[in-house]
Enzyme design. Structure first.
Site, PDB file in Angstrom:
ATOM      1  N   GLY A  23     -25.273  16.017 -47.508  1.00 40.52           N
ATOM      2  CA  GLY A  23     -24.626  15.459 -46.341  1.00 40.52           C
ATOM      3  C   GLY A  23     -24.854  16.328 -45.117  1.00 40.52           C
ATOM      4  O   GLY A  23     -25.240  17.502 -45.226  1.00 40.52           O
ATOM      5  N   CYS A  24     -24.594  15.771 -43.956  1.00 38.54           N
ATOM      6  CA  CYS A  24     -24.852  16.507 -42.716  1.00 38.54           C
ATOM      7  C   CYS A  24     -23.900  17.688 -42.562  1.00 38.54           C
ATOM      8  O   CYS A  24     -24.321  18.784 -42.187  1.00 38.54           O
ATOM      9  CB  CYS A  24     -24.780  15.569 -41.516  1.00 38.54           C
TER      10      CYS A  24
END
Lengths: 339, 339, 339, 339
Positions: free
Chosen positions: A144-145
């Protein structure tokens, strides 16, 4: 490599197509979409070239003979598609969250329901190439970011024993494309512009993912308080991570650790000033820095990335490069655009 | 009350004029400016009405017979003007930082040079009316925008003994008007839009002011790690403050403390969701909430304000209302504009 | 005056409530909504005060005994509600488009279907008080945002015979709140920010309304090419209108005409520089200017307004003030906020 | 080709460096700057890679042996540098305005003072490759951003005799980077965001350049009313050009003309909807469309570009490609980024 993108109509899907179109070793053979299946690329991504190309459904059976697949699907949708493709011998890079967590317990904690293919958990490589070894992997769960930026900021300090694995406070700021292209009132320009807010305080699903990353790196049990914020910008993500110092390191010592750790990493640049997301936008770079608040005995480590590139499509292509035997930086921009 | 505004050409000055023009008890008798002295109001604040009004210099001797003065001057410039006016018997509300700190030590720590009138330190009331008693005050040092939001978020929890006075992490997000109307490359639209960054990490001058506020309230020595961030919006300030819990209070207990403390405060609204700066923009309100991360043993307290109103001009008028004997809310908007 | 707002949950509805709450002569007795009927004000407009107030349905029968109603409903929805209220003797200000056009032909041209109550057309006053007499009116159709700015820019020049009624080119720029609070992908922050575009080129429904306004003023048949553009901002509307000069007037002559016409109008300010929307935002003012391109023989007339105030809620309250016998400026801000 | 960039520290300079770094045929041998001479690239363009590279002064004598020079200098500064380099046999692409106009009269009209090297006027090719032949040129004056978009929108229609060369109204909208990186109060985020305005009404220097372009193409005397507007975005430029129809062409006929003219042009895409600047941002593309307002007898032609690429650095590289014998599209992005 005959390559497919599933979930082509979203923001990450658009960036994947742009990168693959410019990649000398990847041939974009199939694009799948949900609502826009049957339409043409130019209608969902007018910014891309060759807009007359057709979109098919998000069904691997329609993709023909492919060697590599990128999945940019909503949470829950990539488990079955990914499992099917992996079983068929296709290399898979999943940008979604379905295969990121390593245990059933962690998955249940994050998502509140059991995983449909629990035996797959832990079998997908966690695709943060600067911190985890992807050599030999065929299936990659792209991070995920928020975990990408948070882990890049603190992992070297933690591995070097300069900060504690608990008491970590990650206040992160993201542009709106981190929430995807979903049609929600809270994402309207009229609601987002000229304001800022936190969301999912204490409950965001990326917290268990961040802790998993730290646990895997250190073999210890880490603990993170994670507060994500929505900022009125389209791209960019900044992690500001405060963590207790073990031995009162000063700023120079913290930065020396970062410089040393990232010296050979193409996409991470350690700098001596607070990183700005604009400096990373448009590139696959992560900009990292650290400061010591010696009075209080904490380190402040920061990382800025483009959430759609190093935080999504760029990092996925980086992982594919490793998996497919290309140079790690092939087809990935090192320079960003500004302004 | 014959009222003067010194520093009329900046953003806070413009909002002061707007508020005073709409205040039934204040009569705007003089406006002082530096570069624009001799010009008309409409040239520096085209958004205001009666733009033909003249601006004089930032010189009290030119202001004539006045009862009340607001100072919206750069750091260092209000010490002499404020001292002169105070000595002349004028009620003074200083929006600058010259008279906020209570001791020479604290001033030196924050500003790196001695105060020109050290005997004045501690004699000006600290103008955060929800937390400090202004009754009887004639001279008020209006708090900075970051201290306002940070103190409103945590003071009740600290006073109730629910959080520790040390180990506090304040990650704050501000719109660009917090930096004033200064002509700096880093404030150009081309540099600010579509990006976010921290600045003055570990060195910002508002950190000693926040600690002073906490110290004065509790009689203990507090310690805060303060990291301010610049967000691409014009107005608004959000404080996200993480602090160690003393006894593992849950979210309900934290909020009950806030509700109880602010029940009688007109301008503070306690809410059950993360506060958005847009909900405060245009009003003098502060929106406050809190969350407990029981796993980690910390509270996350937040406060959102309009940095130009509750964080500057609005709070200054609120203090003037107390000092002058008006109702505390006189002339101050409770409803904001959105979008 | 016991006052109701129907369509309270939209952006114009929120501004109406804010203005009515601050209006000494209006008492907000009822708020109607569609999806949010049964909820509380604070959930749809967290920026407003007294958020505990209840929202009822958009049904006049539920509103009790009211003297004045504002309708901020979608196109097509105000015809029946407005007709019902008008028949019941309630003063009505309709912010929608249902009663603006004066003839069945014009309505059919603009909306492509016949009006449900064609005998009502032409019986509602067109609520642009600077150009049309509202004295004696009980029912007012408040103008659209684009017609307001376009008519204010050119009406005086046309009435004075300085420009032609045909060959008029109106290129107008609006912030996104002009499109309301609708959930459309094209209004997401991710789609709107950092870009600009025209829309509804040659087909926008405000073009017949603009021409009607000009026709009613001059008794001639006007013709306008109207191209609206969407600009990445929340509020504000700028009309840039180019029209053939009749006798080669220079800039001074054009502006003298504007100054003379608007000398007594509280809410229109004629200026000597291109008007900026920021200078009008937050106020009910319209800023107007004009330039002569003598080489080409055309006038360029401009008007900037806040589309939610002078272009919607503010103008509606202005009309209500006339209809109800208050001072025209009662409860309406003359000063805006900036930044 | 050993290549130099003079004026490296501005926004166009940064984009030139990014493009040259990625161009297989160009070798960046020298970067000149004014204030930042002696510094390193990373300090002025942190978004670029290899930030340790040194900047020299804007002095050709310091550039060593170069084959090609790009000038991104302020108006007036490129005349001497360009003249010197051209005389020394270097291929020169000037992004400034010094060599764009073809006659002393036109230069005087636009700039109000005589040209320092009047005999050079008309000897530099006007670098809009889709409309003007650059084959054989050694020195190229790259067009302004507004002329690029305006000419691309209307030139085919004018050449085909579908619209008149006079009575043209060009209302253009530009992001702030069109004004460069200059330190002006009017370019601060606090002044630009959330507002829109026209500027230089009837007096902008690009108007004579647009008319020159049209005159050169048609051999007739054209006349344009040009009103530029500043929009709160960083990149992007939209030209909305209204022009009298000669024979009442309908929308299909106008578009057929555009499609036919641009069929072979790599960087111009004709579309059937109003072009959005976001669809061009990050690429060297121009998106063009047209609409007929048959009622009024005018065409509305539009063109959207990225002002820093097709409107500046990208177009300059495109011209260099022609001048140097590379493929016209070498090193230039066809796909943009969005969002």
């Amino acid at each position: 490599m005959r390559t497919a993108v599933f979930g082509a109509s979203g923001y990450a899907g658009g960036e994947l197509i742009r990168l693959i179109d410019g990649h000398p070793g990847l041939d974009l053979a199939y694009m799948g979409a949900h609502t826009h299946a049957g339409g043409v690329l130019g209608d969902v991504h007018p910014q891309l070239s060759n807009g007359h190309r057709l979109l098919g459904p998000n069904d691997p059976a329609e993709a023909g003979d492919i060697d590599l697949a990128f999945l940019a699907l909503p949470h829950g949708a990539s488990a079955t598609v990914g499992h099917h493709l992996a079983a068929a011998g296709v290399k898979v890079i999943d940008l979604g969250s379905d295969f990121r967590l390593d245990t059933e317990e962690r998955y249940l904690e994050a998502y509140g329901s059991p995983h449909p293919y629990p035996d797959q958990l832990g079998k997908w490589a966690y695709g943060l190439p600067e911190l985890f070894d992807l050599s030999g992997a065929q299936w990659v769960a792209s991070p995920g970011c928020y975990p990408t930026a948070t882990l890049l900021a603190v992992a070297p300090l933690l591995l070097a024993g300069l900060i504690e694995p608990t008491g970590i406070i990650a206040d992160c700021l993201s542009g709106v494309t981190g929430a995807g292209r979903a049609l929600k009132e809270e994402l309207l320009f009229g609601e987002v512009a000229e304001g800022v807010r936190a969301y999912a305080v204490t409950t965001h699903r990326h917290r268990p993912e961040i802790e998993m990353g730290l646990d895997l790196l250190t073999g210890k049990t880490s603990r993170v308080t994670f507060t994500p914020h929505l900022v009125p910008m389209q791209r960019g993500l900044l992690a500001t991570v405060t963590a207790p110092l073990v031995q009162g390191s000063n700023t120079s010592e913290l930065r020396a650790c970062l410089y040393d750790f990232y010296r050979t990493k193409t996409f991470v640049e350690v700098i001596d000033v607070p990183p700005q997301t604009r400096w990373a936008a448009g590139s696959n770079r992560a900009l990292v820095s650290a400061f010591s608040d010696e009075r209080q005995g904490v380190a402040i480590a920061q990382c800025a990335i483009d959430n759609l590139l190093k935080g999504a499509a760029g990092q996925a292509v980086q992982a594919a490069n490793v998996v497919c035997g290309f140079s790690e930086a092939e087809g990935l921009p090192l320079a960003g655009w500004m302004p």
